[in-house]
Motif scaffolding. Structure first.
Motif, mmCIF file in Angstrom:
data_model
loop_
_atom_site.group_PDB
_atom_site.id
_atom_site.type_symbol
_atom_site.label_atom_id
_atom_site.label_comp_id
_atom_site.label_asym_id
_atom_site.label_seq_id
_atom_site.Cartn_x
_atom_site.Cartn_y
_atom_site.Cartn_z
ATOM 1 N N UNK A 92 -48.310 -12.887 26.192
ATOM 2 C CA UNK A 92 -48.473 -12.532 27.631
ATOM 3 C C UNK A 92 -48.346 -13.661 28.699
ATOM 4 N N UNK A 93 -48.946 -14.786 28.154
ATOM 5 C CA UNK A 93 -48.845 -15.847 29.428
ATOM 6 C C UNK A 93 -47.349 -16.271 29.645
ATOM 7 N N UNK A 94 -46.571 -16.377 28.484
ATOM 8 C CA UNK A 94 -45.052 -16.736 28.704
ATOM 9 C C UNK A 94 -44.241 -15.484 29.387
ATOM 10 N N UNK A 95 -44.709 -14.112 29.035
ATOM 11 C CA UNK A 95 -43.973 -13.043 29.727
ATOM 12 C C UNK A 95 -44.440 -13.029 31.101
ATOM 13 N N UNK A 96 -45.485 -13.153 31.682
ATOM 14 C CA UNK A 96 -45.944 -13.296 32.955
ATOM 15 C C UNK A 96 -45.036 -14.414 33.830
ATOM 16 N N UNK A 97 -45.018 -15.467 33.101
ATOM 17 C CA UNK A 97 -44.292 -16.514 33.884
ATOM 18 C C UNK A 97 -42.802 -16.272 33.869
ATOM 19 N N UNK A 98 -42.190 -15.768 33.093
ATOM 20 C CA UNK A 98 -40.833 -15.456 32.969
ATOM 21 C C UNK A 98 -40.447 -14.421 33.929
ATOM 22 N N UNK A 99 -41.298 -13.179 33.992
ATOM 23 C CA UNK A 99 -41.215 -12.154 34.779
ATOM 24 C C UNK A 99 -41.397 -12.600 36.369
ATOM 25 N N UNK A 100 -42.282 -13.647 36.414
ATOM 26 C CA UNK A 100 -42.368 -14.375 37.988
ATOM 27 C C UNK A 100 -40.980 -14.815 38.268
ATOM 28 N N UNK A 142 -32.787 -16.117 37.645
ATOM 29 C CA UNK A 142 -33.058 -16.016 36.530
ATOM 30 C C UNK A 142 -32.704 -14.661 35.595
ATOM 31 N N UNK A 143 -31.990 -14.793 34.393
ATOM 32 C CA UNK A 143 -31.750 -13.790 33.586
ATOM 33 C C UNK A 143 -32.564 -14.137 32.376
ATOM 34 N N UNK A 144 -33.261 -13.328 31.866
ATOM 35 C CA UNK A 144 -34.345 -13.462 30.742
ATOM 36 C C UNK A 144 -34.022 -12.592 29.475
ATOM 37 N N UNK A 145 -34.473 -13.020 28.258
ATOM 38 C CA UNK A 145 -34.495 -12.282 27.223
ATOM 39 C C UNK A 145 -35.816 -12.822 26.401
ATOM 40 N N UNK A 146 -36.462 -11.622 25.672
ATOM 41 C CA UNK A 146 -37.586 -11.996 25.029
ATOM 42 C C UNK A 146 -37.339 -11.364 23.811
ATOM 43 N N UNK A 147 -37.110 -12.181 22.460
ATOM 44 C CA UNK A 147 -36.750 -11.955 21.152
ATOM 45 C C UNK A 147 -37.691 -12.169 20.201
ATOM 46 N N UNK A 148 -37.849 -11.097 19.479
ATOM 47 C CA UNK A 148 -38.713 -11.196 18.219
ATOM 48 C C UNK A 148 -38.078 -12.090 17.012
ATOM 49 N N UNK A 149 -36.692 -11.853 17.099
ATOM 50 C CA UNK A 149 -35.950 -12.254 15.980
ATOM 51 C C UNK A 149 -36.223 -11.560 14.678
ATOM 52 N N UNK A 150 -35.834 -12.226 13.441
ATOM 53 C CA UNK A 150 -36.140 -11.419 12.316
ATOM 54 C C UNK A 150 -37.141 -12.309 11.677
ATOM 55 N N UNK A 151 -37.679 -11.730 10.361
ATOM 56 C CA UNK A 151 -38.641 -12.617 9.721
ATOM 57 C C UNK A 151 -38.269 -14.108 9.352
ATOM 58 N N UNK A 152 -36.733 -14.179 9.279
ATOM 59 C CA UNK A 152 -36.364 -15.580 8.944
ATOM 60 C C UNK A 152 -36.278 -16.519 10.156
ATOM 61 N N UNK A 153 -36.500 -15.707 11.314
ATOM 62 C CA UNK A 153 -36.278 -16.560 12.577
ATOM 63 C C UNK A 153 -37.367 -16.910 13.223
ATOM 64 N N UNK A 154 -37.532 -17.608 14.379
ATOM 65 C CA UNK A 154 -38.839 -17.585 15.295
ATOM 66 C C UNK A 154 -38.687 -16.700 16.416
ATOM 67 N N UNK A 155 -39.740 -16.211 17.060
ATOM 68 C CA UNK A 155 -39.561 -15.461 17.912
ATOM 69 C C UNK A 155 -39.588 -16.563 19.219
ATOM 70 N N UNK A 156 -38.841 -15.934 20.425
ATOM 71 C CA UNK A 156 -38.732 -16.788 21.457
ATOM 72 C C UNK A 156 -38.224 -16.253 22.773
ATOM 73 N N UNK A 157 -38.541 -16.834 24.060
ATOM 74 C CA UNK A 157 -38.045 -16.519 25.074
ATOM 75 C C UNK A 157 -36.873 -17.168 25.613
ATOM 76 N N UNK A 158 -35.760 -16.693 25.994
ATOM 77 C CA UNK A 158 -34.725 -17.539 26.519
ATOM 78 C C UNK A 158 -34.423 -17.031 28.171
ATOM 79 N N UNK A 159 -34.216 -18.083 28.909
ATOM 80 C CA UNK A 159 -33.601 -17.885 30.266
ATOM 81 C C UNK A 159 -32.545 -18.610 30.511
#
Length: 184
Positions: A92-100, A142-159
């Motif tokens: 949530x903290x990262x999502x709020x920062x990215x939304x700003x 900014x254009x942002x993406x919030x991605x869970x990825x698969x079980x073999x990947x890390x979840x991440x935020x990319x901007x």
């Protein structure tokens, strides 16, 4: 208009580590003026304190970058400037920062600290008269993406922080340090 060319010499071993490690980002409305000396930004004057937010990138995968890709249409030349910034883990903290960042439609200014020790300023064009800057052709947003990825990947935020300018980004002088940015 006459052309005056300048040489470039790559025969000397230069530090050429690519990528960025840290950026400071602020709304354009917070920047009131610049100091420019020897073609480098040497100081920022801000409307108040605390506008610059620090973004630290994952150095394990070295994916953060700032590229300025030139485009030419006949006599018109522009630079499409893109900073790609990845943050491992989503919450949530990262999502709020990215939304700003995404919601800052007025435009942003960023100071990127590169892995080679240099500093570049994105989101402004330098001018010869006070306040010594103006908005570029297309402001940085900014254009942002919030991605869970698969079980073999890390979840991440990319901007992606994208702007278009008629000028290449100005370098920051040796005075533009992380300590200096945090004092503003």
């Amino acid at each position: 208009m006459a052309c005056t060319l300048l040489p470039i010499d790559s025969s000397v071993c230069a530090v050429s580590d690519g990528g960025i490690r840290v950026s400071y980002i602020a709304p354009l409305s917070s920047l009131t003026s610049l100091t420019v000396a020897s073609n480098e930004v040497s100081a920022f004057t801000m409307a108040g304190t605390g506008a610059w937010m620090k973004f630290v990138y994952d150095t394990d995968d070295d994916t953060a970058y700032y590229n300025q890709v030139g485009e030419r249409t006949n006599k018109k030349h522009t630079y499409v400037q893109t900073a790609f910034l990845k943050f491992a883990g989503i919450d949530t903290t990262k999502r709020i920062a990215i939304d700003a960042l995404v919601n800052c439609c007025e435009g942003l200014v960023a100071v990127h600290f590169l892995n080679n020790g240099e500093t570049l300023v994105q989101g402004i064009d330098v001018t010869a008269v006070a306040p010594f800057w103006k908005t570029p052709k297309k402001v940085a947003r900014v254009t942002a993406s919030i991605m869970t990825g698969t079980g073999a990947e890390e979840d991440r935020i990319e901007i992606s922080l994208i702007s278009t300018s008629n000028q290449s980004s100005p370098f920051g002088s040796a005075a533009i340090t992380e300590t200096y940015m945090e004092s503003l």
